[in-house]
Design an enzyme around this catalytic site. Structure first.
Site, short mmCIF file in Angstrom:
data_model
loop_
_atom_site.label_atom_id
_atom_site.label_comp_id
_atom_site.label_asym_id
_atom_site.label_seq_id
_atom_site.Cartn_x
_atom_site.Cartn_y
_atom_site.Cartn_z
N CYS A 83 0.82 -1.22 0.00
CA CYS A 83 0.00 0.00 0.00
C CYS A 83 0.85 1.26 0.00
O CYS A 83 0.33 2.36 -0.12
CB CYS A 83 -0.94 0.00 1.19
SG CYS A 83 -1.93 -1.49 1.25
N HIS A 330 -9.45 3.85 -0.88
CA HIS A 330 -8.07 3.35 -0.79
C HIS A 330 -7.74 2.39 -1.94
O HIS A 330 -7.63 1.19 -1.74
CB HIS A 330 -7.90 2.66 0.58
CG HIS A 330 -6.52 2.16 0.87
ND1 HIS A 330 -5.38 2.72 0.34
CD2 HIS A 330 -6.09 1.13 1.67
CE1 HIS A 330 -4.31 2.05 0.78
NE2 HIS A 330 -4.72 1.08 1.57
#
Lengths: 382, 129, 348
Positions: A83, A330
């Site tokens: 991420c 996200h």
């Protein structure tokens, strides 16, 4: 080493973008950034993506994106750090410009997560596949274990965790690019479907599609393109044990601490000098740990600090004015760049209802996995 | 779980084999090639104790497909008597019976299977004692 | 002296009561409980199978034997629910127990007597001095078709026995086997559930072979039923072993410690071995124990054991069968049971 500035930004709306492919969204963000910067040529490109292979069965996306952006021929490299891929792509772009190797560098991040892949499975590949994932842990599960330990150790409450989501949704409600442009309540968070105790669905960032791009150039050329270049004061990364269980203290995100400390050193400032920050709130507990480990508040006091409103838009240090990963969405590879775009907009004074007054210095913190990699950038408007 | 990848980890998963740095005594599970404490590269093979305690835990209610029929299930970080930590499911318990600090024993269980016709993958799980 | 030097059992924590199954199929629970003398049965956890049960039982046997696992020369596992059709359960079990690589491994299958088959061969190998120690396990996660009478009994568990010549806990005095071709119960290759021929499983199958083997070994040894402290007969239900014992001249008291079926159910290959393990848990030095298994198809293995003074040393070194059966039970409803036993058709 040359000073480096951001001269243009572009991003797609984050959310379930059913009609758009991974190529479509990256190109959309890339064109917006090129247009915003007003550049004609791109010398080099970096693309952050966590796992386009698992999500859309497409690797080699640096070349594809250069091709579809109509700039094939330039060097293009994909950067992966789970991420934190977006944030680390920016660090590579920074290195290329500061070194003098190239002048105009496009740095983007992208993820297309809704094309039917098992997202829980794909995301879990950022953890230790053989010794965490094999035994049935998930990402919400890893952060839930951090949350449980944090609550046990420091007395952080269920309500304090919920308040992170409430605050971020409030910010996201006025962000036109956010996936969830709506507010929520403490009860709305606590009573949501349990995902991994003690974290509910509303403690978790969503599964999203999206792309975000920025254009870098040497600071001394920046004024050619924009009146408000944003200088990169620091670009620092760090790592930690991949498996949560191998860390001496599961409540401390050591990579966040290390990347933060080196960034403050590189920028020559301290946490108190930051006017606005975007931190990696993939889960509510992650924001609490991040603000502690970056030094905005003492270890163990992040929950209380949030409850007092110190991280709100009008607080001591506004955190995640964009809505954060929680409300803005996200798309993992794009997140690190989208955080930077929010800070650039804040420093340029373009954040509208979310604008932090007199914001001059901003910080982004982007991390991978359960914190095994972290990258911190500090910016100042010039 | 592709067979070679599974097979390679058998000593750790079946017998809790770890390695202990001959220089500084730190134990690594799974075994490593270099000690991250003292950079030592000489190790002795040991087997971890099957007794331990819960450091932290969660209850997985949304699982990847592989574990979907087992939800809700408890996953914990367990510290063995040798002060080595590992991530493991806590089997045969009600989630409300699990607490930080509770004692557990590691037992041999089936962890996952490679579909209905693939290999069966075994390993350790904790049970409350 | 050749015999058992260590023994151990394992039983999963999950249970289902006979009335819960009866309710599902609209049967009278009292009739079932009276007719079969079954109260409840053990159910394997979703993560348990013959291999995991064998490993846990094997660990308990090793605790009592107190030997280096590397000295074990053979691992034989008897079961009719080996998780793989092709790939021996024993390979995983021996690996988990630290017995590999210098070891002979084979899986056995002979309906409910595969466990005693494994014991029979282990004993012979030790006696012939081909191996120093041998590990024999009878374990099952038994299958019974939904709605079938077998569903009330088919259960999970197992027991492990280590054979050797020194540190013997129970010496083998004699063995005897009795086998014919009798199609009373079978499962064809690829079929999920076994089938049986109803009342034909009684007289011409179970009783003929159990009594045949019982009489045979008494004759061979010249022993009488009252020479024995205990006897264990295979337990397809509560009634059959009591009837067989009576016909051979044994009292209910002699059967009592090993008559675990009301709480355990029929653990197929693990049934009589676990009854025997429960009997060792209470036996004293010098006592004789008769063990007679039964496997459909059909055959019986009979053993006469003589308990040594070492029993008092090892008894408390591992968990006892009574504790396994009575402690920490988790009761399932039929829906949970159907999920655990993978009786629900799922999407891929």
């Amino acid at each position: 080493m040359r000073d480096v500035a951001i001269i243009g930004c572009g991003m797609t709306k984050f959310g379930e973008l059913w009609k758009k492919s991974i190529r479509d969204i990256f190109v959309e963000a890339g064109l917006k950034a090129i247009d915003d910067a007003g550049v004609e040529n791109i010398d080099s490109m970096y693309v952050g993506s966590m796992t386009s292979g698992l999500f859309v069965e497409q690797e080699h996306i640096s070349a594809i994106m250069a091709d579809y952006l109509g700039i094939a021929g330039i060097p293009a490299v994909r950067i992966e750090s789970a991420c934190a891929s977006g944030g680390l792509a920016l660090r590579q772009g920074f290195i290329e410009v500061t070194s003098g190797m190239n002048d105009i560098v496009l740095v983007g991040g992208v993820e297309k997560m809704t094309d039917g892949a098992d997202a829980t499975y794909a995301l879990a590949s950022a953890a230790d596949q053989e010794y965490e994932v094999y035994n049935g842990i998930t990402f919400p599960g890893l952060y839930a274990m951090i949350a449980r330990a944090h609550m046990h150790r420091y007395g952080t409450t269920r309500k304090q965790l919920a308040l992170v989501a409430v605050k971020n949704h409030k910010n996201g409600a006025s962000n036109p690019n956010a996936q969830f442009q709506r507010e929520t309540t403490i009860d709305g968070v606590i009573n949501a479907t349990m995902v991994a105790d003690p974290l509910t669905l509303m403690d978790c960032s969503p599964v999203s599609d999206g792309a975000a791009c920025v254009i870098l150039c040497p600071l001394d050329q920046a004024k050619k393109y924009t009146d408000t270049p944003v200088k990169i004061l620091a670009s620092c990364a760090a790592t930690d044990n991949i498996a949560l269980h191998q860390r001496d203290d599961v409540t401390i995100l050591k990579a966040v601490k290390l990347s933060g400390e080196s960034a403050f050193k590189q920028a020559g400032i301290s946490p108190g000098d930051i006017d606005v920050a975007e931190v990696h709130d993939c889960f509510t507990i992650a924001e609490i740990c991040a603000i502690e480990d970056l030094g905005f508040v003492a270890k163990g006091k992040g929950g209380e600090f949030t409850e007092k409103g110190e991280t709100a838009l009008d607080g001591k240090i506004p955190i995640n004015t964009s809505g954060g990963l929680k409300s803005k969405g996200h798309p993992v590879g794009a997140t690190g760049i989208a955080q930077v775009i929010e800070i650039v907009e804040q420093l340029r004074g373009n954040a509208g209802k979310r604008q932090v007054k007199n914001a001059k210095v901003g910080l982004t913190q982007n991390m991978g996995g359960s914190g095994a990699s972290s990258v911190v950038h500090i910016f100042r408007v010039v | 779980m592709p067979s070679p990848r599974y097979w390679r980890e058998i000593p750790q998963r079946y017998r809790l084999e770890a390695n202990k740095c001959k220089k500084c005594g730190k134990i690594f599970f799974p075994p490593r090639l270099i000690c991250c404490e003292c950079r030592g590269q000489a190790f002795e093979k040991i087997r971890l104790s099957d007794e331990g305690k819960i450091i932290t835990f969660t209850v997985i209610r949304v699982a990847p497909q592989q574990f979907a029929t087992q939800t809700p299930y408890v996953v914990a970080i367990v510290e063995t008597k040798d002060e080595v930590r590992l991530t493991t499911q806590v089997a045969d318990c009600k989630p409300e019976d699990v607490e930080i600090g509770k004692k557990v024993r590691l037992v041999f269980r089936k962890i996952q299977e490679e579909g209905k016709t693939g290999i069966l993958c075994y390993g350790y799980k904790a049970v409350l004692v | 002296m050749v015999g058992i030097i260590g023994y151990g059992s394992y039983v999963p924590r999950y249970r289902i009561k006979a009335e819960e199954i009866a309710k599902q199929w609209g049967m009278d629970p009292d009739a079932i409980k009276r007719g079969l003398l079954l109260k409840e049965k053990t159910v394997p956890g979703i993560d348990e199978d013959t291999i995991t049960i064998s490993v846990e039982a094997g660990k308990n046997a090793l605790k009592r034997a107190e030997i280096d696992p590397q000295e074990i020369g053979a691992v034989y596992i008897g079961s009719e629910s080996h998780p793989y059709a092709v790939k021996p359960s024993g390979t995983v079990v021996a690996e988990a127990l630290g017995i590999v690589p210098e070891v002979h491994i084979a899986d056995y299958e002979f309906a409910c007597k595969a466990g005693t088959e494994a014991m029979f061969v282990c004993y012979s190998q030790v006696k012939a001095e081909v191996i120093k120690y041998g590990l024999a396990i009878g374990a099952d996660t038994s299958q019974g078709a939904p709605g079938d009478a077998l569903e009330y009994s088919a259960s999970a568990g197992g027991s492990a026995f280590i054979f050797g010549k020194e540190k013997v806990v129970a010496e083998i005095v004699e063995t005897y086997s009795y086998t014919t071709d009798t199609p009373d119960f079978w499962r064809r290759e690829g079929a999920f559930y076994p089938r049986h021929s109803g009342r034909f499983t009684g007289e011409p199958a179970y009783f003929k072979h159990v009594i045949g083997a019982g009489k045979g070994i008494l004759e061979k040894t010249g022993l009488k039923p009252d020479d024995f402290a205990y006897a264990v007969f295979h337990m397809p239900n509560g009634k059959f072993p009591l009837t067989a014992g009576k016909k051979l001249g044994f009292t209910k008291e002699q059967l009592e410690p090993g008559w675990i079926v009301p709480l355990m159910g029929n653990t197929y290959s693990g049934s009589s071995p676990t009854g025997f393990s429960a009997t060792l848990d209470v036996a004293k030095q010098g006592e004789l124990i008769l063990l007679v298994s039964f496997g459909s198809g059909a055959g019986s293995d009979a053993f006469v054991f003589k308990v040594t003074d070492r029993i008092d040393e090892v008894r408390d070194k591992a968990i006892k069968v009574k504790e396994l059966l009575e402690n920490d039970r988790i009761y399932l409803n039929y829906g949970q049971y159907a999920k655990f036993r993978e009786k629900i058709i799922m999407n891929e």
